[in-house]
Design a protein around this motif. Sequence first.
Motif, mmCIF file in Angstrom:
data_model
loop_
_atom_site.group_PDB
_atom_site.id
_atom_site.type_symbol
_atom_site.label_atom_id
_atom_site.label_comp_id
_atom_site.label_asym_id
_atom_site.label_seq_id
_atom_site.Cartn_x
_atom_site.Cartn_y
_atom_site.Cartn_z
ATOM 1 N N LYS A 253 0.120 4.144 0.859
ATOM 2 C CA LYS A 253 -0.181 5.026 1.987
ATOM 3 C C LYS A 253 0.337 4.476 3.311
ATOM 4 O O LYS A 253 0.864 5.208 4.127
ATOM 5 N N CYS A 254 0.122 3.170 3.539
ATOM 6 C CA CYS A 254 0.416 2.664 4.886
ATOM 7 C C CYS A 254 1.356 1.459 4.875
ATOM 8 O O CYS A 254 1.681 0.934 5.935
ATOM 9 N N CYS B 164 -6.897 -0.703 -0.136
ATOM 10 C CA CYS B 164 -6.155 -1.258 0.983
ATOM 11 C C CYS B 164 -7.128 -1.590 2.112
ATOM 12 O O CYS B 164 -7.859 -0.731 2.579
ATOM 13 N N CYS C 31 0.844 -1.200 0.000
ATOM 14 C CA CYS C 31 0.000 0.000 0.000
ATOM 15 C C CYS C 31 0.882 1.253 0.000
ATOM 16 O O CYS C 31 1.751 1.400 0.853
ATOM 17 N N CYS D 149 -5.851 0.538 5.567
ATOM 18 C CA CYS D 149 -6.062 1.980 5.788
ATOM 19 C C CYS D 149 -7.204 2.532 4.953
ATOM 20 O O CYS D 149 -7.593 3.690 5.132
HETATM 21 ZN ZN LIG Z 1 -2.994 1.131 3.306
#
Ligand SMILES: [Zn+2]
Length: 316
Positions: free
Chosen positions: A194-195, A218, A192, A221
């Motif tokens: 983002k996370c 995801c 992911c 998140c």
């Molecule tokens: Zn994520």
Amino acid sequence: MSPSGEESSGRGDDSAESGASDDSHVDPSEAFAALSDPLRVDILRALAAFHRESAAESVGFAELRKRVDVRDSGRFRYHLNELRDHFVRKDGGGYRLTHAGIKIVAAILAGTYTDRGSIGPEPLDSDCSHCDARAVAVYEDGYCAVSCENDHTLFAWSVPPAAATDASLPEIVSHAELFARQAIERTLAGICPKCSAPVDPAVVEDETAPTPRLRTRCDTCGATMAGPVGFCLLVDPAVESFYRRHDRPLDDLYVWEPAFVADDSTVSVAATDPLRVEISVTLDAETLTVSVDEAGRVSVDESDHASADESSRGDE
Ligand SMILES: [Zn+2]
Ligand SMILES: [Zn+2]
């Protein structure tokens, strides 16, 4: 209908953007409650500054209090302790940021919550792939969006305010493209953007789009990434070298410009179960046939590629 690349963490769902909830088993509401007093944010900033400036692992109570500049020792201790479950750890003689602490400070410094500047609209040296009107960029609420006057969205990606500070709009667009390429690479690698939790990249048929799309959500998140299936080719070395060999490095094009992103007619569904998409990339009458599977894996017909080297018109 638009081939636009988009990503979101559910705009307005700031917890997904912050990274505060990742990999640390922290209940986000508790974690954010721990940040309710501005003094606590000052403590985190001071710890981050200490980590930047010093090679030491941790900072002692007295020095940290001095750095935050709080007279009242009891008040300081109280707020420092409120941070200790999630963001700050006491090690030996001193205090240091936890991994979650480092990420929340990064989010704060990046201006995710604080800055809300808006720049543009401003025309770019690029035309809409649908109607030939000029592409226009705007930066607002942490998002860089490119569209035309007829409302065809060409591209939209988040750019944290920290990356937009002092940048011109074309520079912000270029940052957005960099973030997009990195996000595509990470997504296709199953990470992911983002996370960093594992994700399953997927190419799916979409009733609202004429061609299949890269779409990944995801579960950890909630961030989603969506774009034309051609996005998978943007980060493929064989496609990059094909463009380079034809003196049109992909880096010189906006991410919405290559035909494999902009032109739906280059994309065809070769099989449906499992889904396999074929994309014809043609430059100077040479065609590279690229296949993308249901997980976004790209394969290039190398024999086609090699034999096309001289002058061949390429085959389909
Ligand atoms: Zn994520
Ligand atoms: Zn247009």
